[in-house]
Design an enzyme around this catalytic site. Structure first.
Site, PDB file in Angstrom:
ATOM      1  N   HIS A 188       0.798  -1.236   0.000  1.00  0.00           N
ATOM      2  CA  HIS A 188       0.000   0.000   0.000  1.00  0.00           C
ATOM      3  C   HIS A 188       0.826   1.280   0.000  1.00  0.00           C
ATOM      4  O   HIS A 188       0.272   2.368  -0.084  1.00  0.00           O
ATOM      5  CB  HIS A 188      -0.946   0.001   1.215  1.00  0.00           C
ATOM      6  N   GLY A 218      -7.091  11.899   8.119  1.00  0.00           N
ATOM      7  CA  GLY A 218      -7.838  10.822   7.469  1.00  0.00           C
ATOM      8  C   GLY A 218      -7.835  10.975   5.955  1.00  0.00           C
ATOM      9  O   GLY A 218      -7.663  10.006   5.207  1.00  0.00           O
ATOM     10  N   ARG A 228      -6.264  16.281   2.553  1.00  0.00           N
ATOM     11  CA  ARG A 228      -5.813  17.136   3.653  1.00  0.00           C
ATOM     12  C   ARG A 228      -4.295  17.008   3.833  1.00  0.00           C
ATOM     13  O   ARG A 228      -3.626  17.974   4.194  1.00  0.00           O
ATOM     14  CB  ARG A 228      -6.553  16.825   4.949  1.00  0.00           C
ATOM     15  N   ARG A 246      -3.437   3.946  -4.527  1.00  0.00           N
ATOM     16  CA  ARG A 246      -4.847   4.170  -4.145  1.00  0.00           C
ATOM     17  C   ARG A 246      -5.161   5.631  -3.835  1.00  0.00           C
ATOM     18  O   ARG A 246      -6.088   5.935  -3.073  1.00  0.00           O
ATOM     19  CB  ARG A 246      -5.234   3.331  -2.918  1.00  0.00           C
ATOM     20  N   ARG A 298      -1.921  11.093  14.634  1.00  0.00           N
ATOM     21  CA  ARG A 298      -3.165  11.245  13.873  1.00  0.00           C
ATOM     22  C   ARG A 298      -3.689  12.649  14.113  1.00  0.00           C
ATOM     23  O   ARG A 298      -3.724  13.134  15.265  1.00  0.00           O
ATOM     24  CB  ARG A 298      -4.182  10.194  14.339  1.00  0.00           C
ATOM     25  N   SER A 351     -10.709  14.444  12.860  1.00  0.00           N
ATOM     26  CA  SER A 351     -11.881  15.157  13.368  1.00  0.00           C
ATOM     27  C   SER A 351     -12.664  14.231  14.291  1.00  0.00           C
ATOM     28  O   SER A 351     -12.481  13.005  14.272  1.00  0.00           O
ATOM     29  CB  SER A 351     -12.763  15.624  12.213  1.00  0.00           C
ATOM     30  N   MET A 396     -12.850   7.395  14.623  1.00  0.00           N
ATOM     31  CA  MET A 396     -12.907   6.009  14.152  1.00  0.00           C
ATOM     32  C   MET A 396     -11.542   5.357  13.922  1.00  0.00           C
ATOM     33  O   MET A 396     -11.466   4.329  13.257  1.00  0.00           O
ATOM     34  CB  MET A 396     -13.740   5.955  12.850  1.00  0.00           C
ATOM     35  N   GLU A 397     -10.457   5.921  14.469  1.00  0.00           N
ATOM     36  CA  GLU A 397      -9.127   5.412  14.119  1.00  0.00           C
ATOM     37  C   GLU A 397      -8.143   5.202  15.275  1.00  0.00           C
ATOM     38  O   GLU A 397      -7.272   4.331  15.187  1.00  0.00           O
ATOM     39  CB  GLU A 397      -8.449   6.367  13.103  1.00  0.00           C
ATOM     40  N   ASP A 414     -18.260  18.164  14.546  1.00  0.00           N
ATOM     41  CA  ASP A 414     -19.707  18.149  14.729  1.00  0.00           C
ATOM     42  C   ASP A 414     -20.012  17.805  16.180  1.00  0.00           C
ATOM     43  O   ASP A 414     -19.135  17.337  16.900  1.00  0.00           O
ATOM     44  CB  ASP A 414     -20.391  17.152  13.776  1.00  0.00           C
ATOM     45  N   ARG A 438     -13.714  21.631   6.825  1.00  0.00           N
ATOM     46  CA  ARG A 438     -12.856  20.645   7.480  1.00  0.00           C
ATOM     47  C   ARG A 438     -11.481  20.619   6.855  1.00  0.00           C
ATOM     48  O   ARG A 438     -10.484  20.424   7.526  1.00  0.00           O
ATOM     49  CB  ARG A 438     -13.450  19.241   7.364  1.00  0.00           C
TER      50      ARG A 438
HETATM   51  N1  HPA Z   1     -18.737   9.867  14.391  1.00  0.00           N
HETATM   52  C1  HPA Z   1     -17.627   9.177  14.094  1.00  0.00           C
HETATM   53  N2  HPA Z   1     -16.528   9.743  13.668  1.00  0.00           N
HETATM   54  C2  HPA Z   1     -16.519  11.061  13.505  1.00  0.00           C
HETATM   55  C3  HPA Z   1     -17.633  11.842  13.796  1.00  0.00           C
HETATM   56  C4  HPA Z   1     -18.797  11.204  14.270  1.00  0.00           C
HETATM   57  O1  HPA Z   1     -19.818  11.839  14.547  1.00  0.00           O
HETATM   58  N3  HPA Z   1     -17.318  13.128  13.529  1.00  0.00           N
HETATM   59  C5  HPA Z   1     -16.056  13.123  13.087  1.00  0.00           C
HETATM   60  N4  HPA Z   1     -15.558  11.884  13.077  1.00  0.00           N
END
Ligand code: HPA
Length: 236
Positions: free
Chosen positions: A6, A23, A27, A46, A90, A93, A183-184, A207, A220
């Site tokens: 990769h 992510g 960016r 990729r 990392r 967001s 998520m990471e 958010d 973002r």
């Molecule tokens: N959920 C999961 N991951 C995220 C979110 C969320 O609301 N906002 C930014 N990353």
């Protein structure tokens, strides 16, 4: 020449010891274009772009991680294991679970809580809470203080699911003390632990699950400069 499935640099030693991972690969490009000099692109497999350049004369790399634990799990493992990367930060967001987190606030993640089986499957790790590197965190806290950028410091929820049918996060906030969700981090912290490397995570609030406020994709991309400026000071 070292190549992995990769990550495919055109020659050896193109990747710095310290890698920032947003992510979104665009960016990563934005950071390279905006903040770095003498930039070399070291990956485009990729379209997961990676760049090495100089920040205030010091070397640093920046590469996209993709979204979710399987994706950052692959890229961070290859960077640590095959490209001699020592530190991955990392820069991502998060969604706020805590009413204290306002849009665009910066969070330094000390611990990632996850229901994910990533760590269990990857290494037999049974804990659902993994820590960032204290040494890196201390450096990042000091840099943020010098730059006068306030930090929220604490635990984050690393989730496998963005779109939940039941988005009730009360227990995650009140019982598990998670300030917000991304998520990471959990996979990144696992890989650093297993491979004897360092990992940290800075997040910008994009958010709020409390107020339902959101930011746009364009905002973002460019508005997250505080976290980028803190992390870029780790160039060496
Ligand atoms: N959920 C999961 N991951 C995220 C979110 C969320 O609301 N906002 C930014 N990353």
């Amino acid at each position: 020449m070292i190549k992995t499935p990769h990550i495919s640099p055109v020659k050896d030693n193109l990747i710095a010891k310290t890698v920032l991972m947003p992510g979104d690969p665009l960016r990563a490009k934005y950071i390279a274009d905006t903040f770095l000099t003498d930039v070399v692109k070291f990956n485009e497999v990729r379209n997961m772009f990676g760049y090495t350049g100089y920040y205030k004369g010091k070397k640093i790399s920046v590469m996209g991680s993709g979204m979710g634990m399987p994706s950052i799990g692959i890229y961070s493992y290859e960077l640590y294991k095959f490209f001699d990367v020592e530190r991955i930060i990392r820069i991502g967001s998060c969604g706020a679970y805590s009413p204290e987190l306002k849009l665009y606030d910066t969070v330094l993640v000390k611990e990632a809580y996850s229901e994910s089986t990533y760590a269990q499957v990857q290494s037999g790790e049974n804990s659902h809470i993994l820590e960032s590197s204290m040494e890196l965190d201390n450096l990042l806290e000091k840099i943020a203080e010098d730059l006068k950028i306030p930090l929220h410091i604490g635990r984050i929820h690393s989730s496998d699911v963005f779109y939940r049918e039941n988005p009730d996060f009360k227990a995650l906030y009140e019982d598990y003390k998670c300030l917000g969700v991304e998520m990471e981090s959990f996979a990144l912290f696992n890989n650093a632990k297993v491979l004897g490397k360092q990992a940290a995570c800075l997040l910008t609030v994009s958010d709020s699950l409390v107020t339902k406020q959101v930011t746009s994709a364009e905002e973002r991309q460019s508005a997250f400069t505080n976290m980028m400026k803190i992390a870029l000071e780790l160039a060496e």
